[in-house]
Motif scaffolding. Structure first.
Motif, short mmCIF file in Angstrom:
data_model
loop_
_atom_site.label_atom_id
_atom_site.label_comp_id
_atom_site.label_asym_id
_atom_site.label_seq_id
_atom_site.Cartn_x
_atom_site.Cartn_y
_atom_site.Cartn_z
N PHE A 147 0.82 -1.21 0.00
CA PHE A 147 0.00 0.00 0.00
C PHE A 147 0.85 1.26 0.00
CE2 PHE A 147 -2.79 3.17 2.15
CZ PHE A 147 -3.75 3.26 1.14
N ARG A 148 1.98 1.22 0.68
CA ARG A 148 2.86 2.39 0.71
C ARG A 148 3.39 2.69 -0.69
NH1 ARG A 148 7.56 2.57 5.18
NH2 ARG A 148 6.18 0.89 5.87
N GLU A 149 3.78 1.66 -1.43
CA GLU A 149 4.26 1.84 -2.80
C GLU A 149 3.11 2.32 -3.70
OE1 GLU A 149 7.72 -1.61 -2.83
OE2 GLU A 149 5.64 -2.14 -3.27
N TYR A 150 1.95 1.74 -3.49
CA TYR A 150 0.75 2.12 -4.24
C TYR A 150 0.45 3.60 -4.05
CZ TYR A 150 -4.28 2.03 -5.43
OH TYR A 150 -5.53 2.27 -5.96
N MET A 151 0.53 4.08 -2.81
CA MET A 151 0.24 5.48 -2.53
C MET A 151 1.31 6.41 -3.11
SD MET A 151 -2.65 5.90 -1.13
CE MET A 151 -2.42 7.63 -0.70
N SER A 152 2.54 5.93 -3.22
CA SER A 152 3.60 6.77 -3.77
C SER A 152 3.35 7.11 -5.24
CB SER A 152 4.96 6.08 -3.63
OG SER A 152 5.09 5.00 -4.55
N ALA A 153 2.50 6.33 -5.89
CA ALA A 153 2.19 6.57 -7.30
C ALA A 153 0.92 7.40 -7.50
CB ALA A 153 2.04 5.23 -8.03
N THR A 157 -3.28 12.42 -2.74
CA THR A 157 -3.28 11.54 -1.57
C THR A 157 -4.24 12.03 -0.49
OG1 THR A 157 -1.42 12.80 -0.60
CG2 THR A 157 -0.87 10.89 -1.99
N THR A 158 -5.11 12.95 -0.86
CA THR A 158 -6.04 13.53 0.12
C THR A 158 -7.03 12.50 0.64
OG1 THR A 158 -5.88 15.65 -1.03
CG2 THR A 158 -7.69 15.38 0.55
N PHE A 159 -7.60 11.73 -0.27
CA PHE A 159 -8.67 10.80 0.10
C PHE A 159 -8.08 9.40 0.30
CE2 PHE A 159 -10.56 14.15 -2.53
CZ PHE A 159 -11.47 14.69 -1.61
N ILE A 160 -7.35 9.25 1.40
CA ILE A 160 -6.63 8.00 1.62
C ILE A 160 -7.59 6.83 1.86
CG2 ILE A 160 -6.35 8.38 4.11
CD1 ILE A 160 -3.56 7.08 3.80
N GLU A 161 -8.74 7.09 2.45
CA GLU A 161 -9.70 6.02 2.67
C GLU A 161 -10.20 5.45 1.34
OE1 GLU A 161 -12.31 6.72 6.46
OE2 GLU A 161 -11.87 8.68 5.57
N ARG A 162 -10.45 6.33 0.38
CA ARG A 162 -10.87 5.87 -0.94
C ARG A 162 -9.77 5.05 -1.60
NH1 ARG A 162 -11.03 10.36 -5.20
NH2 ARG A 162 -8.87 9.67 -5.38
N HIS A 163 -8.52 5.49 -1.44
CA HIS A 163 -7.40 4.75 -2.03
C HIS A 163 -7.27 3.36 -1.41
CE1 HIS A 163 -5.97 7.87 -4.63
NE2 HIS A 163 -5.72 8.71 -3.65
N LEU A 164 -7.46 3.27 -0.10
CA LEU A 164 -7.37 1.95 0.53
C LEU A 164 -8.49 1.04 0.07
CD1 LEU A 164 -5.99 0.00 2.43
CD2 LEU A 164 -7.31 0.98 4.33
N ASN A 165 -9.69 1.58 -0.07
CA ASN A 165 -10.81 0.77 -0.58
C ASN A 165 -10.51 0.27 -1.98
OD1 ASN A 165 -12.37 1.03 1.75
ND2 ASN A 165 -13.39 2.88 1.03
N ASP A 166 -9.94 1.14 -2.81
CA ASP A 166 -9.57 0.73 -4.17
C ASP A 166 -8.51 -0.36 -4.13
OD1 ASP A 166 -11.30 2.59 -5.21
OD2 ASP A 166 -9.77 4.08 -5.70
N TYR A 167 -7.54 -0.20 -3.24
CA TYR A 167 -6.45 -1.18 -3.14
C TYR A 167 -6.97 -2.53 -2.66
CZ TYR A 167 -1.96 -3.18 -1.70
OH TYR A 167 -0.87 -3.99 -1.55
N LEU A 168 -7.86 -2.52 -1.68
CA LEU A 168 -8.44 -3.77 -1.19
C LEU A 168 -9.24 -4.47 -2.27
CD1 LEU A 168 -9.64 -2.64 2.36
CD2 LEU A 168 -7.89 -4.37 1.89
#
Length: 417
Positions: A147-153, A157-168
């Motif tokens: 997830f850390r690498e995913y977020m670096s791209a 990065t404002t909506f981190i909850e949305r990004h985690l849901n997408d990643y899951l």
């Protein structure tokens, strides 16, 4: 798009010039070639290595088809080695090279050549590395983006909850980050699972009647976080599918899935008894997007996906991760003594360090807190006990000394465990 992969890059740096063949393995499309040809090659240049001393060979490229012949490849390398300084030979998809074991062993005898290769999991597995090179091969196993690498791209990065849901939901295969919409990503993952991973297994092990294999993958994908074993799965086949598939066949299929880096097995450990229990075990998927694609994105229970994600992250950090159990003596409602088995999600060992980890997607009631704390309360040693919860609540340490950490702090490394 450049995605930094510092953990794996450091592993290659640490192994530089160690006299062994560095072999990068991992599931298809997880970024092995990018790590070797882009990140590691850039590092060598930044440290002053001349480009002429980096010999990069992509054997999957049809323009390099002639280099799949062993003597031709050796001659190609010999022609570029002009002095006694170290040359870094980077070979992608080395299994396409005829007699590649002999070629690599020949290159290893050259004192000024340092060799790095990637291998497809279809024909080049961890066990192949062990048996082929017998102590002369140094394996670096890589995984899809954490997830850390995913977020670096991510540009926003404002909506981190949305990004985690997408990643899951969609996982961490790097190619998905280049796609414009979710449907495109879903189609890619489903096609990749069927046309690449499944074909790899069928071709390597010459599986003709693959209906049972397909059903088994569905069962494993549906039961992440649940204890199981070949016998239990065979009974499921018999009762639900009316199939008489043998237990040994199921065991072989599970081994094949692990060989292809599709799943990983977590063995049970009796914490008080200090012993391992062979069965039942848990299986976790190396990439959640592929797992969800297999089930047509229908079974995306957040709690199970978070548990799988935590397992992957702990493994990435170098822990040996087992599934824990604590057996206690208690009394039932009738006052009779009985033995009760409590589950500890993960027992994580690294050298002389141990951490107990519970995965709790929601812990919003006193009953839920009691449930999550009950097993780790019964562990009478001084190792750290961590409960990782979903949501954005602050990380804190409670009165019992348990570290209650939100999933974002854990995944982004904001709080050390």
């Amino acid at each position: 798009m450049k995605i930094e992969r510092p953990i794996y890059l450091q592993k290659l740096i640490d192994r530089k010039d160690n006299g062994m063949v560095k072999i990068i393995t991992g599931m298809r499309r997880c970024g092995k070639s990018y790590l070797l040809f882009n990140l590691f090659a850039d590092y060598l240049k930044s440290e002053g290595t001349d480009e002429q001393h980096i010999i990069a060979i992509d054997l999957e490229n049809m323009y390099n088809e002639r280099l799949r012949e062993p003597l031709t490849l050796l001659q190609h390398i010999d022609e570029q080695v002009q002095d006694t300084k170290t040359y870094y030979v980077l070979i992608d998809e080395v299994q396409l090279l005829g007699r590649f074991e002999e070629v690599l062993n020949t290159l290893m005898k050259r004192t000024n050549i340092d060799v790095y290769v990637t291998g497809s999991n279809a024909r080049f597995l961890s066990k192949d590395v062990i048996t082929t090179f017998r102590g002369r091969g140094d394996e670096v196993r890589i995984h899809p983006l954490c997830f850390r690498e995913y977020m670096s791209a991510q540009t926003d990065t404002t909506f981190i909850e949305r990004h985690l849901n997408d990643y899951l939901r969609l996982g961490g295969l790097p190619q998905t980050l280049t796609m414009q919409n979710e449907q495109q990503k879903r189609d890619y993952l489903q096609q990749l699972f069927h046309n690449t991973y499944m074909l790899d297994i069928k071709e390597r092990y010459d599986i003709r009647n693959d209906d049972d294999l397909e059903e088994l993958i569905d069962i494993v994908a549906s039961s992440i976080g649940s204890l199981t074993n070949p016998t239990k799965i065979a009974n499921t086949f018999n009762s639900v599918k009316q199939s008489n598939i043998a237990r040994d066949t199921i065991k072989n299929y599970l081994d094949y899935m692990q060989d292809a880096f599709m799943i990983t097995k977590a063995v049970r450990y009796d914490i008080k008894g200090r012993r391992y229990i062979d069965t039942p075990v848990k299986y976790y998927f190396d990439d959640l997007g592929l797992r969800n694609a297999r089930l047509n994105f229908r079974q995306t229970e957040a709690g199970h996906l978070m548990e799988n994600l935590i397992y992957n992250e702990l493994s990435l950090r170098g822990f040996s991760v087992d599934v824990g159990q604590v057996i206690i003596n208690t009394k039932n409602e009738e006052g009779k003594s009985e033995r009760k088995t409590l589950e500890v999600d993960f027992v994580c060992n690294q050298g002389d360090q141990r951490i107990y980890v519970q995965s709790a997607f929601a812990m919003d009631t006193d009953a839920k807190k009691r449930q999550e704390f009950e097993s780790i309360r019964k562990i009478d040693d001084s190792f750290q006990k961590v409960v990782i919860v979903g949501g954005m609540q602050p990380t804190y340490r409670n009165d019992e000394g348990f570290l209650i950490m939100n999933i974002y702090d854990f995944l982004l490394g904001k709080v050390e465990i």
